[in-house]
Design a protein around this motif. Structure first.
Motif, PDB file in Angstrom:
ATOM      1  N   LEU A  40      -3.108  -8.883 -12.942  1.00 42.58           N
ATOM      2  CA  LEU A  40      -1.827  -8.537 -12.328  1.00 42.58           C
ATOM      3  C   LEU A  40      -0.725  -9.536 -12.679  1.00 42.58           C
ATOM      4  O   LEU A  40       0.377  -9.158 -13.054  1.00 42.58           O
ATOM      5  N   GLU A  41      -1.030 -10.836 -12.547  1.00 36.57           N
ATOM      6  CA  GLU A  41      -0.045 -11.893 -12.790  1.00 36.57           C
ATOM      7  C   GLU A  41       1.274 -11.534 -12.087  1.00 36.57           C
ATOM      8  O   GLU A  41       1.310 -11.327 -10.897  1.00 36.57           O
ATOM      9  N   ASP A  42       2.340 -11.411 -12.843  1.00 40.69           N
ATOM     10  CA  ASP A  42       3.635 -11.080 -12.235  1.00 40.69           C
ATOM     11  C   ASP A  42       4.055  -9.634 -12.512  1.00 40.69           C
ATOM     12  O   ASP A  42       5.237  -9.282 -12.399  1.00 40.69           O
ATOM     13  N   ARG A  43       3.092  -8.778 -12.867  1.00 43.04           N
ATOM     14  CA  ARG A  43       3.425  -7.399 -13.202  1.00 43.04           C
ATOM     15  C   ARG A  43       3.841  -6.636 -11.941  1.00 43.04           C
ATOM     16  O   ARG A  43       3.278  -6.840 -10.857  1.00 43.04           O
ATOM     17  N   PRO A  44       4.819  -5.746 -12.070  1.00 43.30           N
ATOM     18  CA  PRO A  44       5.285  -5.012 -10.885  1.00 43.30           C
ATOM     19  C   PRO A  44       4.240  -4.033 -10.374  1.00 43.30           C
ATOM     20  O   PRO A  44       3.438  -3.493 -11.144  1.00 43.30           O
ATOM     21  N   LEU A  45       4.237  -3.812  -9.074  1.00 44.56           N
ATOM     22  CA  LEU A  45       3.361  -2.842  -8.427  1.00 44.56           C
ATOM     23  C   LEU A  45       4.218  -1.796  -7.734  1.00 44.56           C
ATOM     24  O   LEU A  45       5.200  -2.131  -7.062  1.00 44.56           O
ATOM     25  N   ALA A  46       3.862  -0.534  -7.901  1.00 49.35           N
ATOM     26  CA  ALA A  46       4.648   0.558  -7.316  1.00 49.35           C
ATOM     27  C   ALA A  46       3.715   1.573  -6.664  1.00 49.35           C
ATOM     28  O   ALA A  46       2.547   1.699  -7.041  1.00 49.35           O
ATOM     29  N   PRO A  47       4.204   2.337  -5.668  1.00 49.68           N
ATOM     30  CA  PRO A  47       3.381   3.373  -5.029  1.00 49.68           C
ATOM     31  C   PRO A  47       2.976   4.454  -6.033  1.00 49.68           C
ATOM     32  O   PRO A  47       3.771   4.831  -6.897  1.00 49.68           O
ATOM     33  N   VAL A  48       1.743   4.931  -5.915  1.00 48.78           N
ATOM     34  CA  VAL A  48       1.242   6.004  -6.783  1.00 48.78           C
ATOM     35  C   VAL A  48       1.027   7.284  -5.973  1.00 48.78           C
ATOM     36  O   VAL A  48       1.429   8.364  -6.390  1.00 48.78           O
ATOM     37  N   PHE A  49       0.407   7.147  -4.803  1.00 47.24           N
ATOM     38  CA  PHE A  49       0.177   8.313  -3.935  1.00 47.24           C
ATOM     39  C   PHE A  49      -0.085   7.813  -2.522  1.00 47.24           C
ATOM     40  O   PHE A  49      -0.259   6.605  -2.292  1.00 47.24           O
ATOM     41  N   THR A  50      -0.106   8.730  -1.585  1.00 48.52           N
ATOM     42  CA  THR A  50      -0.364   8.380  -0.183  1.00 48.52           C
ATOM     43  C   THR A  50      -1.476   9.242   0.383  1.00 48.52           C
ATOM     44  O   THR A  50      -1.758  10.345  -0.124  1.00 48.52           O
ATOM     45  N   THR A  51      -2.109   8.730   1.439  1.00 49.46           N
ATOM     46  CA  THR A  51      -3.110   9.505   2.165  1.00 49.46           C
ATOM     47  C   THR A  51      -2.712   9.539   3.636  1.00 49.46           C
ATOM     48  O   THR A  51      -2.245   8.537   4.193  1.00 49.46           O
ATOM     49  N   HIS A  52      -2.875  10.694   4.257  1.00 47.96           N
ATOM     50  CA  HIS A  52      -2.629  10.873   5.690  1.00 47.96           C
ATOM     51  C   HIS A  52      -3.903  11.481   6.275  1.00 47.96           C
ATOM     52  O   HIS A  52      -4.206  12.661   6.015  1.00 47.96           O
ATOM     53  N   VAL A  53      -4.652  10.667   7.011  1.00 52.57           N
ATOM     54  CA  VAL A  53      -5.997  11.069   7.428  1.00 52.57           C
ATOM     55  C   VAL A  53      -6.218  10.775   8.905  1.00 52.57           C
ATOM     56  O   VAL A  53      -5.867   9.698   9.389  1.00 52.57           O
ATOM     57  N   GLU A  54      -6.819  11.730   9.605  1.00 52.06           N
ATOM     58  CA  GLU A  54      -7.330  11.493  10.943  1.00 52.06           C
ATOM     59  C   GLU A  54      -8.822  11.206  10.817  1.00 52.06           C
ATOM     60  O   GLU A  54      -9.561  12.000  10.236  1.00 52.06           O
ATOM     61  N   ARG A  55      -9.237  10.076  11.343  1.00 50.94           N
ATOM     62  CA  ARG A  55     -10.635   9.665  11.234  1.00 50.94           C
ATOM     63  C   ARG A  55     -11.283   9.636  12.612  1.00 50.94           C
ATOM     64  O   ARG A  55     -10.745   9.042  13.556  1.00 50.94           O
ATOM     65  N   VAL A  56     -12.443  10.280  12.712  1.00 52.58           N
ATOM     66  CA  VAL A  56     -13.244  10.231  13.941  1.00 52.58           C
ATOM     67  C   VAL A  56     -14.457   9.359  13.652  1.00 52.58           C
ATOM     68  O   VAL A  56     -15.290   9.699  12.806  1.00 52.58           O
ATOM     69  N   VAL A  57     -14.540   8.223  14.348  1.00 52.76           N
ATOM     70  CA  VAL A  57     -15.576   7.222  14.079  1.00 52.76           C
ATOM     71  C   VAL A  57     -16.588   7.199  15.219  1.00 52.76           C
ATOM     72  O   VAL A  57     -16.225   7.278  16.399  1.00 52.76           O
ATOM     73  N   ARG A  58     -17.854   7.073  14.842  1.00 54.06           N
ATOM     74  CA  ARG A  58     -18.917   7.019  15.850  1.00 54.06           C
ATOM     75  C   ARG A  58     -20.025   6.083  15.341  1.00 54.06           C
ATOM     76  O   ARG A  58     -20.376   6.110  14.162  1.00 54.06           O
ATOM     77  N   LEU A  59     -20.549   5.246  16.222  1.00 54.65           N
ATOM     78  CA  LEU A  59     -21.700   4.410  15.893  1.00 54.65           C
ATOM     79  C   LEU A  59     -22.965   5.112  16.374  1.00 54.65           C
ATOM     80  O   LEU A  59     -23.034   5.562  17.519  1.00 54.65           O
ATOM     81  N   ILE A  60     -23.938   5.203  15.477  1.00 54.57           N
ATOM     82  CA  ILE A  60     -25.175   5.912  15.787  1.00 54.57           C
ATOM     83  C   ILE A  60     -26.357   4.978  15.555  1.00 54.57           C
ATOM     84  O   ILE A  60     -26.407   4.259  14.552  1.00 54.57           O
ATOM     85  N   GLN A  61     -27.288   4.981  16.472  1.00 57.97           N
ATOM     86  CA  GLN A  61     -28.503   4.197  16.302  1.00 57.97           C
ATOM     87  C   GLN A  61     -29.636   5.125  15.893  1.00 57.97           C
ATOM     88  O   GLN A  61     -29.922   6.122  16.549  1.00 57.97           O
ATOM     89  N   VAL A  62     -30.273   4.783  14.776  1.00 57.27           N
ATOM     90  CA  VAL A  62     -31.437   5.523  14.288  1.00 57.27           C
ATOM     91  C   VAL A  62     -32.569   4.521  14.156  1.00 57.27           C
ATOM     92  O   VAL A  62     -32.617   3.740  13.203  1.00 57.27           O
ATOM     93  N   GLY A  63     -33.489   4.521  15.136  1.00 62.35           N
ATOM     94  CA  GLY A  63     -34.531   3.505  15.139  1.00 62.35           C
ATOM     95  C   GLY A  63     -33.907   2.129  15.273  1.00 62.35           C
ATOM     96  O   GLY A  63     -33.133   1.857  16.194  1.00 62.35           O
ATOM     97  N   ASP A  64     -34.213   1.253  14.311  1.00 67.64           N
ATOM     98  CA  ASP A  64     -33.659  -0.098  14.334  1.00 67.64           C
ATOM     99  C   ASP A  64     -32.344  -0.199  13.574  1.00 67.64           C
ATOM    100  O   ASP A  64     -31.780  -1.292  13.438  1.00 67.64           O
TER     101      ASP A  64
END
Length: 497
Positions: A105-129
């Motif tokens: 990267l050094e001093d090279r410019p960075l610009a937006p390429v695309f965006t994401t708009h996401v609804e995330r449903v998170v759950r912790l699940i125990q399976v055995g150990d």
């Protein structure tokens, strides 16, 4: 640096509610809902993408975070990740300076390429150990005026044995149409931004180290093959066309060849079932691929000058059998059996019996270079033995010789990086193996053509005979001579191991 161990699946948007219900059935309680909006950045020439990285700035729970992800950190199920809380809205250069992407990267410019708009449903699940975090993402990707839906389920192992991750995946896949995917949101977003309509994905090099153990080589190569297969099947679903069919069939066959190349570690029942499932999947592509070649190459060249009674009827029959082959293939792709092939391949590679069986420790932990030399020599001798009697072989026996030659070629291509001191010799050997495969393939194609003509003629023997005179020609003796010479060149090629 943290390392993710996760599986990602695609599913139809209409199946999202079912997936949530099944997750709740496994672990009671409501999941946490998060809104995640992210922008992905890159240099004007997409240097990060070309190097296998994705850089995003995401707004969500916990504030604004900058994350750099590598395409792989030891496998398609594990990715390197460097995450920092930033003020934003653009990338934090000081944080990037502490990552492997800093030099490019050094001093090279960075610009937006695309965006994401996401609804995330998170759950912790125990399976055995084991503790597994599940995340169902629903939303869309956007780039300029283009949009693409997102509906993905991720399962990430937080603690415990990897097998628990696959057990949960199987439980869910029995009820929800999940398709294993190794394509990140970042790759999908880049494709959307560029409006890409390019060729189907090809296999990426596994990047073997000369110091790799046998197990490390098997997993690196297997991950590359599975990544190719997953991407090829998705491309085929999106655009069912000749090159997509070809890539899907090649990917399936390479994964089968891998089981042969590492046969001492692939003797368990799960490996046998996987081989049978891959054989079935490859078979579902055969007619479509054979007809693609016949219609697109053989008949296209022969038809303009062909004159025989019933030509129009033959062409109608050919179109019909071609369309039916695609319908059968597409139905197979959408079947639970096809989805299960991918999951079981991943499970065997990452958590199969071979990974822990103490009786396989000596082979598993041995140097890949020594193992490769032994396997390549064994495969070369097998081809040499059959090639000695080439003139006495019938069409079926020549086809079996071709399959052995193909496995030798794949083994040479895959294992050559273990012998970096002989790179040029390896290139010559692989080229000789490919030529032998191609010439034997041309002979086999000629035999296949007869069956395809019969299919298109729909039982009309006179019509089939007339069409065969047009498409078969009298080049068999030339093909046999070319195959004989190619086999001689392969047998005489200097080994690189």
């Amino acid at each position: 640096m943290d390392r993710e161990i996760e599986l990602k699946f695609l599913l139809p948007p209409e199946a999202a509610a079912l997936a949530l219900a099944e997750l709740k059935a496994v672990q009671a309680g409501e999941g946490a809902v998060r809104q995640l909006d992210a922008t992905y950045f890159d240099t004007p020439d997409h240097a990060l993408r070309r190097a296998g990285y994705g850089l995003r700035v995401r707004d969500g729970e916990g504030g604004r975070k900058q994350t750099l992800k590598s395409a792989s950190a030891g496998g398609v199920f594990s990715r390197g990740e460097w995450e920092t809380v930033i003020e934003g809205p653009g990338p934090d250069r000081d944080a990037l300076a502490l990552t492997p992407a800093a030099a490019m990267l050094e001093d090279r410019p960075l610009a937006p390429v695309f965006t994401t708009h996401v609804e995330r449903v998170v759950r912790l699940i125990q399976v055995g150990d084991a503790i597994i975090e599940t995340a169902l993402d629903r939303g869309e990707l956007s780039a300029a005026d283009r949009r693409a839906p997102v509906c993905e389920l991720e399962l990430e192992l937080k603690a415990g044995p990897p097998r628990a991750l696959f057990d949960l995946a199987r439980t869910l896949a029995d009820r929800v149409p999940l398709r294993l995917s190794l394509v990140s949101k970042a790759e999908r977003g880049y494709g959307l931004a560029a409006g890409e309509d390019g060729p189907p994905p090809r296999r990426h090099a596994a990047g073997l180290s000369g110091k790799a153990t046998v197990s490390e080589a098997l997993q690196a190569l297997g991950r590359a093959d599975l990544g190719h297969l997953c991407a090829a099947l998705e491309a085929l679903r999106e655009r069912p066309e000749a090159e997509a069919v070809h890539q899907a069939r090649v990917a399936t066959r390479r994964l089968r060849a891998l089981l042969k190349i590492f046969k001492p570690l692939a003797k368990d029942e799960a490996a046998h079932r996987l081989d049978e499932a891959l054989s079935w999947l490859a078979g579902e592509f055969d007619n479509a691929r054979d007809l693609d070649v016949f219609v697109g190459e053989v008949w296209r060249d022969a038809a303009p000058g062909a004159k025989f009674t019933g030509k129009d009827a033959f062409e109608r029959g050919l179109k019909a059998v071609h369309a039916n082959a695609y319908l059968r293939m597409e139905a197979a792709l959408e079947s639970p059996r096809a989805r299960a092939v991918l999951l079981e391949a991943a499970a065997w590679l990452e958590a199969g019996d071979w990974t822990t069986d103490p009786e396989l420790a000596e082979v598993r932990d041995g140097p890949a270079r020594a193992y490769a030399a032994e396997v390549l020599e064994h495969r070369r001798k097998a081809v040499k033995k059959r090639a000695k009697h080439f003139d006495d072989l019938d069409a079926e026996a020549r086809h079996r010789l071709r399959l052995k030659g193909k496995t030798l070629r794949y083994a040479a291509e895959d294992l050559a990086p273990l012998f970096p001191d002989h790179a040029e010799r390896a290139d010559r050997f692989v080229k000789a193996a490919k030529t032998a495969q191609d010439t034997l393939g041309a002979l086999n194609d000629r035999s296949v053509r007869e069956g395809l003509v019969d299919l298109a003629a729909h039982g009309d023997a006179d019509l089939a005979s007339a069409a065969q005179r047009v498409v078969l020609g009298d080049e068999e003796s030339d093909l046999i001579a070319a195959a004989r010479q190619a086999l001689k060149d392969l047998v005489e090629a200097k080994p690189f191991w």
